[in-house]
Design an enzyme around this catalytic site. Structure first.
Site, PDB file in Angstrom:
ATOM      1  N   GLY A   1       4.164   7.172   9.842  1.00 51.65           N
ATOM      2  CA  GLY A   1       4.591   8.559   9.655  1.00 51.65           C
ATOM      3  C   GLY A   1       4.668   8.908   8.179  1.00 51.65           C
ATOM      4  CB  VAL A   2       6.634   7.445   5.365  1.00 52.90           C
ATOM      5  CG1 VAL A   2       6.721   7.634   3.862  1.00 52.90           C
ATOM      6  CG2 VAL A   2       7.978   7.759   6.022  1.00 52.90           C
TER       7      VAL A   2
ATOM      8  CD  GLU B   1      -1.476  -3.703   2.346  1.00 53.26           C
ATOM      9  OE1 GLU B   1      -1.308  -4.305   3.429  1.00 53.26           O
ATOM     10  OE2 GLU B   1      -2.485  -3.839   1.649  1.00 53.26           O
TER      11      GLU B   1
ATOM     12  CB  CYS C   1       4.124  -5.832   8.621  1.00 53.00           C
ATOM     13  SG  CYS C   1       3.602  -6.941   7.317  1.00 53.00           S
TER      14      CYS C   1
ATOM     15  N   GLY D   1       4.826   0.521   4.448  1.00 52.95           N
ATOM     16  CA  GLY D   1       5.824   1.077   5.365  1.00 52.95           C
ATOM     17  C   GLY D   1       5.179   1.569   6.637  1.00 52.95           C
TER      18      GLY D   1
END
Ligand code: NAD
Length: 460
Positions: free
Chosen positions: A195-196, A214, A248, A192
């Site tokens: 930030g997370v 990742e 991505c 993802g």
């Protein structure tokens, strides 16, 4: 969706206890689970296609090539190689420790957590799961709530096909994931945004749990004037507009010499029509944006930009046309944030060597593409830039090779997986030395004499 947060701790504890029964360690168990996973993908192919169409309007072709077929191919590679990967890996033993044998013995880490993203909602959960099973782990899976049809389907099918004591799939959003992250795991693989990823890493630190992250970022694509323009443009279109740019490893922007940019744009425009037709909105091969929040984010990127191709959108249909921007201001959000959608900025430079410095002034990307026939320039790019993955004269094609580990560097992530690397990621390579008791010279035991010291100096 399960919102009873106490239930999360109970379930994780249950799975962890099950791992300790050692059921997951034998080759036979791993083989069975992987075979079942394959069976699930084959038998339920229509249901997976339906879910992917509902979440992202993925065409049948894309659903197969980038999700179902892609995962089956990773499974087949794993099934073929697993026995070999599980074997002890012999290493040599120095004279000081002879007679002995030394090796690394891959052992499962335990119970792992896999958190997936929404853009490839099946592949990003099942891909890491294949590696985790191959390595003999139990796993808790948390698919993205932003692709609900795929998450629901996984939650329905995984318990039907895999061992329910070893695997648990939790659906949910921030509250559920936050609770999940409080639990102890032996490894966390997160796919993802940045930030997370920091939240995940902070939570993992409480238990000293290793993480594989990742992530993404802005992946550059250098187009040298000395390239096969026709092939280059086709491959860039495929790489950029698959899944409507929500990949991505899609090229985030193109770097090209000013003198060559108009030729490039001309071929790009005509090839887009050739591939998608005049009315792209009606074309079933072209996907949709995941939700209106992301569509709005993308539309904002277009404000004040020089749109040279596309730009049309339809909020009802969550549609945004393949869009090309020429020379965006470098301080605009379009050039500061990961686009993650169907907008391709073209940044012109005076000479192609400048593109290397341009890339190096920014965070290390997940992927870097260079289209060139110039071997010297190719080497310059390879030697003077850093990226998770580099592909010369193609786009995300490198993902099809299970022998190439996939992962980022710096801001684009840490750790990697696919093929044997995925097996290693979810294994601990335990070192073992087995010594013979036949010889036991007194060299290491007191009393320590000058002679012993001189001898040991020669041997160590
Ligand atoms: P997302 O919104 O689906 O989030 C990813 C996961 O994090 C989800 O399961 C979500 O439930 C969870 N999550 C969200 N907020 C959380 C919080 N506050 N605490 C705990 N968990 C939380 O996906 P995203 O972040 O929009 O994904 C897009 C990014 O992922 C892009 O940067 C893209 O480049 C990157 N990506 C990387 C890869 C790769 O393999 N390297 C693949 C796909 C996407």
């Amino acid at each position: 969706m399960h919102t009873d947060l106490n239930y999360i701790a109970e379930q994780v504890a249950h799975i962890r206890a099950h791992f300790n029964s050692a059921v997951t360690r034998p080759y036979k168990w791993r083989l069975k689970q992987l075979t079942q996973l394959r069976k699930m993908l084959v038998e339920q192919e229509p249901a997976f296609k339906q879910a992917l169409a509902a979440d992202l309007a993925k065409s049948e072709y894309e659903a197969w090539t980038t999700e179902i077929g892609f995962t089956i191919s990773e499974l087949d590679h794993t099934l073929k190689k697993l026995k070999k990967w599980m074997k002890p890996r012999k290493v040599s033993t120095p004279i000081i420790a002879q007679p002995a044998s030394s090796y690394q013995l891959p052992e499962p880490l335990g119970t792992v957590l896999i958190i997936g993203a929404w853009n490839y909602p099946i592949q990003l959960i099942l891909g890491p799961l294949i590696s985790a099973i191959a390595a003999g782990n139990c796993a808790v899976l948390k698919p993205s709530e932003l692709a609900p049809a795929s998450a629901n389907l996984l939650a329905k099918l995984v318990p039907k096909y895999l061992c329910n004591e070893s695997f648990w799939i939790l659906q949910g959003a921030v509250a559920e994931t936050t609770e999940l992250l409080k639990q102890e795991f032996d490894h966390i693989m997160y796919t993802g945004g940045e930030g997370v990823a920091k939240i995940v890493m902070r939570a993992a630190a409480q238990h000293l749990t290793p993480v594989t992250l990742e992530l993404g970022g802005k992946s550059p694509c250098i187009v040298d004037k000395n390239c096969d323009l026709d092939v280059t443009v086709s491959r860039i279109i495929w790489n950029k507009w698959t899944n409507a740019g929500q990949t991505c490893v899609a090229p985030d922007y193109v770097l090209i010499e000013k003198s060559h940019s108009q030729d490039f744009l001309q071929v790009l425009q005509s090839r887009l029509v050739e591939f998608y037709g005049e009315n792209i909105r009606q074309n079933k091969d072209y996907g949709r944006i995941i939700n209106n929040r992301h569509l709005t984010r993308l539309i904002h990127y277009l404000e004040g930009q020089n749109v040279v191709i596309g730009g049309e959108f339809d909020t009802q249909q969550k549609y945004l046309a393949p869009t090309v921007i020429l020379d965006p201001p470098l301080n605009s959000p379009l050039m500061l944030e990961e686009i993650f959608g169907p907008i391709l900025p073209i940044v012109t430079v005076d000479n192609i060597e400048q593109s290397i410095a341009f890339i190096n002034r920014r965070p290390k990307p997940l992927a870097l593409y260079v289209y060139t026939k110039n071997k010297k320039f190719e080497q310059q790019v390879l030697n003077f830039t850093s990226s998770g993955n580099t592909c010369i004269n193609d786009g995300m094609m490198f993902m099809t090779n299970p022998n190439l580990p996939f992962g980022g560097v710096g801001n684009s992530g840490m750790g990697s997986y696919h093929g044997k690397t995925g097996f290693n990621t979810f294994s601990h390579l335990k070192t073992v030395m087995k010594r013979s008791t036949l010889l036991d010279p007194s060299l290491r035991y007191p009393p320590f004499t000058k002679m012993k010291l001189n001898l040991i100096k020669k041997l160590l």
